[in-house]
Design a protein around this motif. Structure first.
Motif, PDB file in Angstrom:
ATOM      1  N   PRO A   1      26.656  52.899  55.174  1.00 31.74           N
ATOM      2  CA  PRO A   1      27.624  51.864  55.589  1.00 31.74           C
ATOM      3  C   PRO A   1      27.436  50.699  54.374  1.00 31.74           C
ATOM      4  O   PRO A   1      28.641  50.046  54.289  1.00 31.74           O
ATOM      5  N   SER A   2      26.262  50.556  54.116  1.00 31.57           N
ATOM      6  CA  SER A   2      26.369  49.260  53.039  1.00 31.57           C
ATOM      7  C   SER A   2      27.038  49.669  51.744  1.00 31.57           C
ATOM      8  O   SER A   2      27.647  48.903  51.248  1.00 31.57           O
ATOM      9  N   MET A   3      26.917  50.992  51.469  1.00 28.37           N
ATOM     10  CA  MET A   3      27.577  51.450  50.239  1.00 28.37           C
ATOM     11  C   MET A   3      29.180  51.528  50.494  1.00 28.37           C
ATOM     12  O   MET A   3      29.985  51.167  49.700  1.00 28.37           O
ATOM     13  N   ILE A   4      29.483  51.823  51.561  1.00 23.89           N
ATOM     14  CA  ILE A   4      31.084  51.681  52.014  1.00 23.89           C
ATOM     15  C   ILE A   4      31.428  50.378  51.971  1.00 23.89           C
ATOM     16  O   ILE A   4      32.679  50.010  51.323  1.00 23.89           O
ATOM     17  N   VAL A   5      30.871  49.362  52.532  1.00 28.07           N
ATOM     18  CA  VAL A   5      31.189  47.803  52.676  1.00 28.07           C
ATOM     19  C   VAL A   5      31.239  47.431  51.104  1.00 28.07           C
ATOM     20  O   VAL A   5      32.305  46.686  50.586  1.00 28.07           O
ATOM     21  N   ALA A   6      30.223  47.568  50.037  1.00 24.64           N
ATOM     22  CA  ALA A   6      30.100  47.483  48.752  1.00 24.64           C
ATOM     23  C   ALA A   6      31.431  47.883  47.898  1.00 24.64           C
ATOM     24  O   ALA A   6      32.129  46.978  47.386  1.00 24.64           O
ATOM     25  N   GLY A   7      31.961  49.131  48.331  1.00 22.31           N
ATOM     26  CA  GLY A   7      33.104  49.638  47.650  1.00 22.31           C
ATOM     27  C   GLY A   7      34.546  49.007  48.015  1.00 22.31           C
ATOM     28  O   GLY A   7      35.092  48.515  47.255  1.00 22.31           O
ATOM     29  N   ALA A   8      34.443  48.602  49.328  1.00 20.34           N
ATOM     30  CA  ALA A   8      35.603  47.972  49.838  1.00 20.34           C
ATOM     31  C   ALA A   8      35.938  46.659  49.275  1.00 20.34           C
ATOM     32  O   ALA A   8      36.717  46.169  48.909  1.00 20.34           O
ATOM     33  N   ALA A   9      34.539  45.797  49.341  1.00 24.38           N
ATOM     34  CA  ALA A   9      34.943  44.480  48.584  1.00 24.38           C
ATOM     35  C   ALA A   9      34.918  44.398  47.437  1.00 24.38           C
ATOM     36  O   ALA A   9      35.890  43.570  46.790  1.00 24.38           O
ATOM     37  N   ILE A  10      34.575  45.287  46.637  1.00 26.34           N
ATOM     38  CA  ILE A  10      34.630  45.398  44.860  1.00 26.34           C
ATOM     39  C   ILE A  10      36.272  45.644  44.846  1.00 26.34           C
ATOM     40  O   ILE A  10      36.735  45.081  43.851  1.00 26.34           O
ATOM     41  N   ILE A  11      36.699  46.717  45.465  1.00 28.21           N
ATOM     42  CA  ILE A  11      38.083  47.069  45.424  1.00 28.21           C
ATOM     43  C   ILE A  11      38.957  45.612  45.538  1.00 28.21           C
ATOM     44  O   ILE A  11      39.969  45.485  44.807  1.00 28.21           O
ATOM     45  N   ALA A  12      38.799  44.912  46.580  1.00 28.46           N
ATOM     46  CA  ALA A  12      39.530  43.703  46.719  1.00 28.46           C
ATOM     47  C   ALA A  12      39.318  42.776  45.611  1.00 28.46           C
ATOM     48  O   ALA A  12      40.256  42.036  45.318  1.00 28.46           O
ATOM     49  N   GLY A  13      38.151  42.412  45.297  1.00 27.41           N
ATOM     50  CA  GLY A  13      37.641  41.654  44.173  1.00 27.41           C
ATOM     51  C   GLY A  13      38.400  42.180  42.960  1.00 27.41           C
ATOM     52  O   GLY A  13      39.033  41.108  42.161  1.00 27.41           O
ATOM     53  N   ALA A  14      38.456  43.140  42.479  1.00 30.11           N
ATOM     54  CA  ALA A  14      39.137  43.704  41.177  1.00 30.11           C
ATOM     55  C   ALA A  14      40.595  43.583  41.497  1.00 30.11           C
ATOM     56  O   ALA A  14      41.273  43.107  40.213  1.00 30.11           O
ATOM     57  N   ALA A  15      41.214  43.667  42.676  1.00 29.43           N
ATOM     58  CA  ALA A  15      42.713  43.378  42.726  1.00 29.43           C
ATOM     59  C   ALA A  15      43.013  42.016  42.588  1.00 29.43           C
ATOM     60  O   ALA A  15      43.840  41.949  41.899  1.00 29.43           O
ATOM     61  N   LEU A  16      42.050  41.153  43.191  1.00 29.36           N
ATOM     62  CA  LEU A  16      42.654  39.820  43.060  1.00 29.36           C
ATOM     63  C   LEU A  16      42.503  39.393  41.591  1.00 29.36           C
ATOM     64  O   LEU A  16      43.106  38.608  41.003  1.00 29.36           O
ATOM     65  N   GLY A  17      41.216  39.615  40.964  1.00 34.16           N
ATOM     66  CA  GLY A  17      41.077  39.148  39.541  1.00 34.16           C
ATOM     67  C   GLY A  17      41.952  39.778  38.721  1.00 34.16           C
ATOM     68  O   GLY A  17      42.524  39.015  37.670  1.00 34.16           O
ATOM     69  N   GLY A  18      42.556  41.012  38.624  1.00 37.43           N
ATOM     70  CA  GLY A  18      43.676  41.512  37.925  1.00 37.43           C
ATOM     71  C   GLY A  18      45.020  40.674  38.026  1.00 37.43           C
ATOM     72  O   GLY A  18      45.720  40.873  37.223  1.00 37.43           O
ATOM     73  N   ALA A  19      45.337  40.248  39.446  1.00 36.44           N
ATOM     74  CA  ALA A  19      46.605  39.695  39.593  1.00 36.44           C
ATOM     75  C   ALA A  19      46.613  38.017  39.623  1.00 36.44           C
ATOM     76  O   ALA A  19      47.600  37.507  39.987  1.00 36.44           O
ATOM     77  N   ALA A  20      45.329  37.662  39.043  1.00 31.97           N
ATOM     78  CA  ALA A  20      45.094  36.357  38.913  1.00 31.97           C
ATOM     79  C   ALA A  20      46.094  35.398  38.158  1.00 31.97           C
ATOM     80  O   ALA A  20      46.449  35.868  37.155  1.00 31.97           O
ATOM     81  N   VAL A  21      46.535  34.452  38.939  1.00 29.28           N
ATOM     82  CA  VAL A  21      47.609  33.203  38.203  1.00 29.28           C
ATOM     83  C   VAL A  21      46.869  32.279  37.752  1.00 29.28           C
ATOM     84  O   VAL A  21      47.543  31.365  37.177  1.00 29.28           O
ATOM     85  N   ASP A  22      45.772  31.627  38.508  1.00 31.73           N
ATOM     86  CA  ASP A  22      45.033  30.671  38.191  1.00 31.73           C
ATOM     87  C   ASP A  22      43.537  30.829  38.280  1.00 31.73           C
ATOM     88  O   ASP A  22      43.105  31.946  38.604  1.00 31.73           O
ATOM     89  N   LEU A  23      42.707  30.002  38.012  1.00 32.98           N
ATOM     90  CA  LEU A  23      41.350  30.115  37.700  1.00 32.98           C
ATOM     91  C   LEU A  23      40.750  30.085  39.016  1.00 32.98           C
ATOM     92  O   LEU A  23      39.810  30.811  39.167  1.00 32.98           O
ATOM     93  N   SER A  24      41.252  29.463  40.299  1.00 33.90           N
ATOM     94  CA  SER A  24      40.709  29.788  41.383  1.00 33.90           C
ATOM     95  C   SER A  24      40.586  31.440  42.050  1.00 33.90           C
ATOM     96  O   SER A  24      39.628  31.747  42.548  1.00 33.90           O
ATOM     97  N   MET A  25      41.718  31.958  41.675  1.00 31.76           N
ATOM     98  CA  MET A  25      41.970  33.417  42.108  1.00 31.76           C
ATOM     99  C   MET A  25      41.015  34.237  41.192  1.00 31.76           C
ATOM    100  O   MET A  25      40.354  35.260  41.723  1.00 31.76           O
ATOM    101  N   VAL A  26      40.685  33.910  39.881  1.00 28.01           N
ATOM    102  CA  VAL A  26      39.812  34.530  39.042  1.00 28.01           C
ATOM    103  C   VAL A  26      38.414  34.618  39.646  1.00 28.01           C
ATOM    104  O   VAL A  26      37.554  35.340  39.926  1.00 28.01           O
TER     105      VAL A  26
END
Length: 524
Positions: A119-144
């Motif tokens: 379960p910890s590995m599943i949570v890890a993968g899901a959180a990182i997918i979300a973070g990578a998507a947000l970083g790649g789409a960032a328009v300002d420093l707060s999103m990064v």
């Protein structure tokens, strides 16, 4: 014989227990595939370490989010070579990930102990997918920054669960090689990050950094999906109160045999779980009970020393460091690719050597190699690079070579062993709590190094390399005097070593005497 025993004890290596039972096992395709899938957690960790340094040296990224640093780098402001990238806001981009991981790891410890490693590995993968998507789409420093925080949450869960999973699934005789696979995956992830950075830096339009940040979602997806199909470890199943017959069937499948060795291993796992009623108090037990003092010290000091080798200073900021001595953007990124390739090769060599030569030998040899490299790097920087100007091409080439030598030393010593040893020394009843301490210290020191390195480089200049070299002397002495050899021992028998160690036995024996006295007093 007495002389030999005395020499062995002086070195901190316990003689093999006469009643040590052997487990029957072989390397099966089932356990190999399970560990490869889990190893994606290491790939993610390495990628996130490697990508930040490359992205933060890209002109387009700096121009968009850190214009003041960009102006200093381009000569708009006359500053020391060592201070071109000195910006606390820029270091927040790197360190925010590790601060989030530090906070998360304590929550991850509870989930890993109660619910299992998967379960910890599943949570890890899901959180990182979300973070990578947000970083790649960032328009300002707060999103990064927020994207980096989500990555940190994922790493907090992943670094808690994956090393435990690998050490518990691995055959005892090959546990070092399997667990070192985590560092190999870290190295591969970092190498992929450098290759991606080198490629995306050339994308026209200045948006290549978006690709670099978003690619972290790929290994995270493999981890999350793979964890859905992975088996839970036998140790975790016993800890959760699973039926003995089910655990035995899984052990037979993992070990590829149905002989007495499987029963021996299962008996030891069950015996190690004798404190499961108090497992929720694992952290309190680790801190308050003397018998866990050796493991507590190692859980703190090994990840502490792993960070003060200076490796993450180089891993995070190698492109920045090479640009400091006058390299161009592409040349600096390409040099880091070469450096990381050397590190991956060294870690691969460590996987074959660790169960033959032992943990202590690799620690000592690697520490000496890194010490010499750091001193030479600092000497060249101090004598050849002033506050202004650049070093010669010959000096730059020597620096790249020395960084590669340093990376190789880390790759077969403190890199993999800094994760292996903490994952194998804890008794089952405090294993998740102990791993959380080790991961928390690792994240804490990583945060400190990431946040302070550029400022330290600006103020200490070349002296920073001598600072890390001094720590290498201390940590090598620590291993020589206080760390017993664990190679070849089944994971549930490692705790017996402390009672044979010249220093740690005083803590273990006193606690054992108290337990015996308490048991006698409790008898009717």
């Amino acid at each position: 014989m007495a002389v030999r025993s005395s020499s062995v004890m002086a070195l901190g290596v316990a003689p093999e227990s006469q009643d040590q039972r052997r487990y029957g096992s072989r390397i099966t395709a089932f356990v190999l595939l399970s560990c490869v899938a889990a190893g994606m957690g290491g790939v993610i960790f390495g990628y996130d370490i490697g990508v930040s340094g490359g992205v933060s040296s890209m002109d387009a990224f700096l121009r968009r989010f850190f214009p003041e640093v960009y102006q200093r780098m381009k000569g708009g402001k006359r500053v020391s070579n060592y201070c071109r990238f000195d910006s606390q806001l820029l270091t927040v981009f790197t360190s925010s990930l590790y601060l989030a991981g530090l906070i998360t790891t304590f929550f991850a410890s509870t989930i890993t102990a109660r619910c299992g490693r998967r379960p910890s590995m599943i949570v890890a993968g899901a959180a990182i997918i979300a973070g990578a998507a947000l970083g790649g789409a960032a328009v300002d420093l707060s999103m990064v920054i927020f994207g980096r925080v989500l990555l940190g949450v994922g790493l907090g869960f992943g670094n808690q669960a994956v090393p435990l999973y690998l050490s518990e699934m691995a055959p005892p005789s090959r546990r070092g090689a399997f667990s070192n696979g985590f560092q190999l995956c870290v190295g591969l992830g970092s190498l992929v990050a450098q290759l991606v950075n080198f490629g995306t830096e050339k994308i026209n339009g200045g948006w290549g950094w978006r690709v670099s940040l978003a690619v972290a979602a790929v290994p995270a997806g493999f981890l999350a999906v793979g964890a859905l199909f992975l088996p839970e470890t036998p140790n975790s199943l016993v800890q959760q109160g699973e039926d003995r017959h089910k655990v035995r069937a899984l052990l037979i499948k993992i070990r590829g045999t149905d002989d007495e060795g499987v029963e021996n291993e299962l008996d030891d796992i069950v015996a190690a779980d004798r404190y499961k009623a108090t497992a929720r108090r694992g952290l309190k037990m680790m801190v308050s009970e003397r018998r866990y003092r050796p493991q507590l010290v190692m859980a703190v000091m090994i990840p502490f020393f792993q960070q003060v080798t200076g490796i993450n200073a180089i891993a995070f900021y190698a492109p920045v460091l090479l640009r400091t001595v006058g390299m161009g953007e592409s040349a600096a990124l390409l040099s880091v690719v070469v450096k990381q390739t050397v590190g991956v090769g060294a870690t691969l060599a460590s996987m074959f050597a660790v169960d033959r030569l032992g943990r202590r030998t690799l620690f000592l040899v690697g520490g000496a190699q890194m010490l010499v490299s750091q001193v030479m790097i600092g000497s060249i920087m101090a004598t050849q690079l002033g506050d202004q100007g650049e070093v010669s091409k010959a000096c730059a080439l020597v620096l790249i070579t020395l960084i590669g030598v340093y990376q190789a030393g880390f790759g077969w010593s403190w890199g993999p062993l800094g994760w292996l040893v903490p994952s194998e020394i804890f008794p089952l009843e405090v294993r998740s709590a102990g791993q959380s301490i080790a991961v928390a210290v690792n994240f804490l020191l990583t945060t400190v190094v990431a946040q302070s390195f550029l400022a330290m480089l600006c103020h200490m200049k070349a002296g920073i390399f001598f600072f890390f070299a001094a720590w290498l002397v201390v940590m090598t002495a620590f291993v020589y005097l206080l760390l017993p050899e664990t190679k070849g021992l089944p994971i549930e028998q490692v705790e017996r070593l402390w009672g044979h160690h010249w220093f740690w036995k005083r803590f273990v024996e006193r606690d054992s005497e108290k337990e015996e006295a308490r048991a006698i007093n409790d008898c009717p």
